[in-house]
Scaffold this active site. Structure first.
Site, mmCIF file in Angstrom:
data_model
loop_
_atom_site.group_PDB
_atom_site.id
_atom_site.type_symbol
_atom_site.label_atom_id
_atom_site.label_comp_id
_atom_site.label_asym_id
_atom_site.label_seq_id
_atom_site.Cartn_x
_atom_site.Cartn_y
_atom_site.Cartn_z
ATOM 1 N N GLU A 70 -3.646 -17.089 -56.626
ATOM 2 C CA GLU A 70 -4.709 -17.790 -55.892
ATOM 3 C C GLU A 70 -4.219 -18.190 -54.504
ATOM 4 O O GLU A 70 -3.019 -18.435 -54.308
ATOM 5 C CB GLU A 70 -5.102 -19.072 -56.646
ATOM 6 N N ASP A 77 -8.128 -26.183 -55.689
ATOM 7 C CA ASP A 77 -8.762 -27.354 -55.101
ATOM 8 C C ASP A 77 -9.208 -28.282 -56.242
ATOM 9 O O ASP A 77 -8.397 -29.008 -56.809
ATOM 10 C CB ASP A 77 -9.937 -26.837 -54.248
ATOM 11 N N LYS A 100 -4.225 -28.306 -53.382
ATOM 12 C CA LYS A 100 -4.896 -29.499 -52.834
ATOM 13 C C LYS A 100 -5.016 -30.497 -53.996
ATOM 14 O O LYS A 100 -6.096 -30.763 -54.519
ATOM 15 C CB LYS A 100 -6.273 -29.096 -52.303
ATOM 16 N N PHE A 127 -10.287 -29.336 -44.350
ATOM 17 C CA PHE A 127 -10.921 -28.027 -44.466
ATOM 18 C C PHE A 127 -10.015 -26.989 -43.808
ATOM 19 O O PHE A 127 -9.926 -26.934 -42.585
ATOM 20 C CB PHE A 127 -12.317 -28.009 -43.848
HETATM 21 C C1 PRP Z 1 -11.756 -20.490 -53.321
HETATM 22 C C2 PRP Z 1 -10.301 -20.190 -53.675
HETATM 23 C C3 PRP Z 1 -10.237 -20.490 -55.140
HETATM 24 C C4 PRP Z 1 -11.263 -21.587 -55.321
HETATM 25 C C5 PRP Z 1 -10.564 -22.900 -55.447
HETATM 26 O O1 PRP Z 1 -12.511 -19.363 -53.591
HETATM 27 O O2 PRP Z 1 -9.969 -18.864 -53.380
HETATM 28 O O3 PRP Z 1 -10.582 -19.356 -55.919
HETATM 29 O O4 PRP Z 1 -12.103 -21.580 -54.169
HETATM 30 O O5 PRP Z 1 -11.475 -23.957 -55.578
HETATM 31 P P1 PRP Z 1 -11.599 -24.838 -56.894
HETATM 32 O O6 PRP Z 1 -10.212 -25.218 -57.345
HETATM 33 O O7 PRP Z 1 -12.396 -26.041 -56.437
HETATM 34 O O8 PRP Z 1 -12.331 -24.049 -57.927
HETATM 35 P P2 PRP Z 1 -13.994 -19.128 -53.038
HETATM 36 O O9 PRP Z 1 -14.960 -19.382 -54.155
HETATM 37 O O10 PRP Z 1 -14.176 -19.898 -51.769
HETATM 38 O O11 PRP Z 1 -14.062 -17.586 -52.750
HETATM 39 P P3 PRP Z 1 -13.176 -16.673 -51.761
HETATM 40 O O12 PRP Z 1 -11.787 -16.603 -52.369
HETATM 41 O O13 PRP Z 1 -13.866 -15.356 -51.774
HETATM 42 O O14 PRP Z 1 -13.160 -17.313 -50.402
#
Ligand code: PRP
Length: 179
Positions: free
Chosen positions: A98, A102, A130, A151
């Site tokens: 990953e 978050d 995070k 951000f």
């Molecule tokens: C982002 C990141 C993780 C997720 C983390 O993906 O790549 O997969 O959010 O957030 P969380 O811990 O709150 O679930 P996103 O859905 O933005 O897609 P992307 O990787 O295509 O940008």
């Protein structure tokens, strides 16, 4: 594009040094085994590509796409599976890669879905952690940097699909997403 960044949080050099170090640790931990890296699209493409260069045990790469953000800056609380794996992971040593953990929602979902397929082991490696935003019971086994609740974009991370190509992690100027 770089004018939209209010501060560089992690430089390209710092990222590259950390990724190398993580690759070494992972190579030691998986000694004698083959590791199946799962690149979680799209955010972890850069991290996966760099990390695998520093892993010395045999590697297979697959991709999965999930989305929990839509086009918002905060998690929607819902994970959607957009693209499944191509590989059968049964009895394989799976390492989910990953870019950022978050709230932990995506990770919790991925662990649950992949665990049902009976891999030999399942671990998670994230570049960014995070930690203070964690609300779901999910933590990475390996992480590069703990970051504050800002951000961030770059090195794969986007805002509205932009900025992924930046080689560093930067804090996006709030003017960009508040307008
Ligand atoms: C982002 C990141 C993780 C997720 C983390 O993906 O790549 O997969 O959010 O957030 P969380 O811990 O709150 O679930 P996103 O859905 O933005 O897609 P992307 O990787 O295509 O940008």
């Amino acid at each position: 594009m770089e004018k939209d960044i209010s501060k560089i949080l992690i430089t390209e050099k710092e990222i590259q040094e950390k990724v190398k170090e993580m690759g070494k640790i992972i190579s030691l931990d998986y000694k004698g085994k083959e590791v199946l890296l799962i690149c979680v699209l799209r955010g972890s493409i850069m991290f996966t590509a760099d990390l695998m260069r520093h892993i010395t045990v045999p590697v297979i790469v697959d991709t999965i796409a999930v989305s929990s953000y839509g086009d918002q800056t905060k998690s929607s609380g819902v994970v959607r599976l957009l693209k499944d794996l191509d590989e059968d992971i049964t009895n394989k040593h799976v390492l989910i890669v990953e870019d950022i953990v978050d709230s932990g929602l995506t990770l919790k979902y991925l662990r649950k879905v992949l665990q049902q397929r009976r891999p030999a082991s399942i671990k998670v490696c994230t570049l960014l952690n995070k930690q203070e935003r964690r609300v779901h019971d999910a933590s990475p086994d390996y992480y590069g940097f703990i970051i504050p609740d800002e951000f961030v974009v770059g090195y794969g991370l986007d805002y509205d699909e932009h900025y992924r190509q930046l080689p560093f992690i930067g804090i996006l100027d709030s003017k960009i997403y508040k307008d």
